[in-house]
Design a protein around this motif. Structure first.
Motif, PDB file in Angstrom:
ATOM      1  N   GLN A 147       0.820  -1.204   0.000  1.00  0.00           N
ATOM      2  CA  GLN A 147       0.000   0.000   0.000  1.00  0.00           C
ATOM      3  C   GLN A 147       0.859   1.261   0.000  1.00  0.00           C
ATOM      4  N   ASP A 148       1.943   1.265   0.772  1.00  0.00           N
ATOM      5  CA  ASP A 148       2.861   2.408   0.772  1.00  0.00           C
ATOM      6  C   ASP A 148       3.404   2.663  -0.630  1.00  0.00           C
ATOM      7  N   THR A 149       3.822   1.585  -1.277  1.00  0.00           N
ATOM      8  CA  THR A 149       4.439   1.705  -2.599  1.00  0.00           C
ATOM      9  C   THR A 149       3.446   2.218  -3.628  1.00  0.00           C
ATOM     10  N   ILE A 150       2.246   1.663  -3.647  1.00  0.00           N
ATOM     11  CA  ILE A 150       1.238   2.073  -4.624  1.00  0.00           C
ATOM     12  C   ILE A 150       0.811   3.515  -4.389  1.00  0.00           C
ATOM     13  N   THR A 151       0.720   3.933  -3.122  1.00  0.00           N
ATOM     14  CA  THR A 151       0.352   5.317  -2.822  1.00  0.00           C
ATOM     15  C   THR A 151       1.417   6.276  -3.326  1.00  0.00           C
ATOM     16  N   ASP A 152       2.686   5.961  -3.066  1.00  0.00           N
ATOM     17  CA  ASP A 152       3.784   6.812  -3.532  1.00  0.00           C
ATOM     18  C   ASP A 152       3.785   6.886  -5.052  1.00  0.00           C
ATOM     19  N   LEU A 153       3.651   5.736  -5.695  1.00  0.00           N
ATOM     20  CA  LEU A 153       3.649   5.686  -7.149  1.00  0.00           C
ATOM     21  C   LEU A 153       2.496   6.509  -7.726  1.00  0.00           C
ATOM     22  N   GLY A 154       1.303   6.321  -7.201  1.00  0.00           N
ATOM     23  CA  GLY A 154       0.148   7.047  -7.720  1.00  0.00           C
ATOM     24  C   GLY A 154       0.252   8.541  -7.528  1.00  0.00           C
ATOM     25  N   MET A 155       0.756   8.964  -6.364  1.00  0.00           N
ATOM     26  CA  MET A 155       0.882  10.397  -6.105  1.00  0.00           C
ATOM     27  C   MET A 155       1.919  11.025  -7.037  1.00  0.00           C
ATOM     28  N   ARG A 156       3.003  10.337  -7.252  1.00  0.00           N
ATOM     29  CA  ARG A 156       4.026  10.868  -8.162  1.00  0.00           C
ATOM     30  C   ARG A 156       3.481  10.984  -9.585  1.00  0.00           C
ATOM     31  N   LEU A 157       2.736   9.965 -10.018  1.00  0.00           N
ATOM     32  CA  LEU A 157       2.159  10.004 -11.357  1.00  0.00           C
ATOM     33  C   LEU A 157       1.141  11.131 -11.482  1.00  0.00           C
ATOM     34  N   CYS A 158       0.408  11.408 -10.408  1.00  0.00           N
ATOM     35  CA  CYS A 158      -0.552  12.506 -10.427  1.00  0.00           C
ATOM     36  C   CYS A 158       0.158  13.838 -10.626  1.00  0.00           C
ATOM     37  N   ASP A 159       1.261  14.040  -9.915  1.00  0.00           N
ATOM     38  CA  ASP A 159       2.029  15.272 -10.080  1.00  0.00           C
ATOM     39  C   ASP A 159       2.564  15.395 -11.507  1.00  0.00           C
ATOM     40  N   LEU A 160       3.109  14.315 -12.028  1.00  0.00           N
ATOM     41  CA  LEU A 160       3.652  14.326 -13.389  1.00  0.00           C
ATOM     42  C   LEU A 160       2.569  14.667 -14.411  1.00  0.00           C
ATOM     43  N   ALA A 161       1.333  14.241 -14.145  1.00  0.00           N
ATOM     44  CA  ALA A 161       0.239  14.481 -15.094  1.00  0.00           C
ATOM     45  C   ALA A 161      -0.130  15.947 -15.204  1.00  0.00           C
ATOM     46  N   HIS A 162       0.343  16.783 -14.281  1.00  0.00           N
ATOM     47  CA  HIS A 162       0.005  18.204 -14.298  1.00  0.00           C
ATOM     48  C   HIS A 162       1.062  19.073 -14.958  1.00  0.00           C
ATOM     49  N   GLN A 163       2.002  18.466 -15.644  1.00  0.00           N
ATOM     50  CA  GLN A 163       3.032  19.218 -16.372  1.00  0.00           C
ATOM     51  C   GLN A 163       3.481  18.373 -17.566  1.00  0.00           C
ATOM     52  N   ASP A 164       4.324  18.921 -18.421  1.00  0.00           N
ATOM     53  CA  ASP A 164       4.735  18.155 -19.600  1.00  0.00           C
ATOM     54  C   ASP A 164       6.237  18.208 -19.846  1.00  0.00           C
TER      55      ASP A 164
END
Length: 395
Positions: free
Chosen positions: A110-127
């Motif tokens: 759960q820790d790993t998936i949360t970190d991964l998802g949050m990082r991907l969310c941040d990346l999705a807001h820039q290019d």
């Protein structure tokens, strides 16, 4: 300096600090310590800048995140789930791609998936920074002035013995996985395990699954026997993304010639480590670029320049302070005490953070008289060639 298509985005700027997430005082991304002068002539500097600009440059292992200004706050910072990528620092790094390993010691699924998802969310807001799972994506990042982030994990502990979770990680964009990180897990044994019994039966199934998926296998923290077993079991080349040569500096964190040679014979790569007090050498006991490159020269002589790369393993922030804060968790004293006496330092000169590593590595190679072709291979060309095999060559 290599031009990058960066517009100034900062991590999680679509949210409001203090309202949407807990703020931390973060370390500066660049200029935290004095720069390192390699003494190049103007002509050599021009050549270094040209090589950095013209070639695809890849770090096999770094952590291009901003550490807390107080490194002892790292655990709280990670648990707050808004770990900040150093976008501005990456824009000055010369990198076209960087292998970023997520998570931490003892992290659950759960820790790993949360970190991964949050990082991907941040990346999705820039290019500017894009995730990459193909070599085409890395080459496109180079051509368009962007940085490709290759997602990975240093160890497979968080899959908790469930091989199908490797598929889940792949589906979420992870393209590199370490077999083991610290002591031992269900797959094999790490460098800190009291005894290394080698790759387990479940570990063999995991290697097969990673081969089937096209996921790169990392052996940086694997014990010697486990590493040799993985190399033998894998149908694809494997990576030692961040390590050095035990023959140069005799500690358990470094790899013996047998492992280095077996990795190269399988078509794999050895990335040079630069985390504090690791790749030291008898000629340069205070850790810096000169000692790291002593390991580089040794590996080139041992296996040839086609099997070397760089994975400096640096952060934006106080890496030595981080190691002090995590010394008990990571058992770092064991690594230091297992080898010759070294000179402790406050930072690794010339390779202090992801923004300065590859510009200085390129300068060092130019100063050392390496050809354009050799420089291009060492700073990224070798990585692309091997990833073409592991991930699948572009169509």
């Amino acid at each position: 300096m290599k031009r990058k298509n960066y517009s100034g985005y900062t991590a999680y700027s679509y949210l409001t600090q203090g309202i949407d997430y807990r703020p931390f005082d973060l370390a500066a991304e660049t200029d935290r310590v004095p720069g390192y002068e390699l003494g190049l002539t103007a002509e050599q500097e021009d050549r270094a800048q040209r090589l950095l600009a013209d070639n695809v440059v890849v770090s096999l292992h770094d952590h291009p995140i901003r550490l807390p200004a107080r490194p002892e706050e790292l655990s709280e910072y990670q648990k707050a789930a808004h770990v900040a990528l150093g976008y501005a620092g990456l824009s000055r790094s010369g990198l076209d791609a960087v292998f970023e390993n997520l998570g931490g010691p003892g992290w659950s699924w759960q820790d790993t998936i949360t970190d991964l998802g949050m990082r991907l969310c941040d990346l999705a807001h820039q290019d500017f920074v894009v995730t990459a799972g193909t070599t085409d994506a890395i080459r496109t990042a180079h051509a368009t002035g962007r940085v490709a982030l290759v997602l990975g994990l240093e160890g497979a502990e968080s899959i908790e013995g469930d091989i199908d979770r490797i598929d889940v990680l792949y589906g979420l964009g992870v393209r590199q996985l370490g077999v083991v990180y610290l002591e031992e897990n269900a797959l094999g044994y790490g460098l800190q395990a009291p005894v290394d019994h080698g790759l387990t039966e479940l570990g063999r199934k995991a290697v097969r699954r990673m081969n089937q998926l096209g996921m790169a296998i990392d052996l940086s923290h694997a014990g010697d026997r486990t590493a040799l077993d993985v190399i033998e079991a894998s149908e694809q080349p494997v990576l030692i993304t961040h390590a050095g040569a035990r023959a140069v500096w005799d500690t358990v964190r470094m790899k013996p010639d047998e492992v280095l040679a077996a990795c190269a014979a399988k078509g794999g790569l050895i990335g040079r480590e630069a985390a504090p007090h690791t790749t030291v050498s008898p000629a340069h006991r205070r850790h810096g670029i000169e000692s790291v490159m002593d390991h580089f020269r040794y590996c080139v002589d041992l296996v040839g320049i086609d099997h070397v790369a760089f994975g400096p393993d640096t952060f934006f922030g106080d890496h030595v302070g981080l190691h002090r804060a995590l010394a008990g968790v990571l058992n770092l004293e064991k690594f230091f005490a297992s080898g010759p006496e070294l000179v402790m330092t406050e930072y690794v000169t010339g390779l202090e953070n992801p923004a300065e590593c590859f510009p200085n590595i390129t300068r060092w190679l130019v100063r050392g008289g390496y050809s354009d072709e050799q420089v291009a291979a060492a700073v990224g060309g070798n990585v692309l060639r091997v990833l073409d095999r592991i991930w699948g060559a572009p169509s």
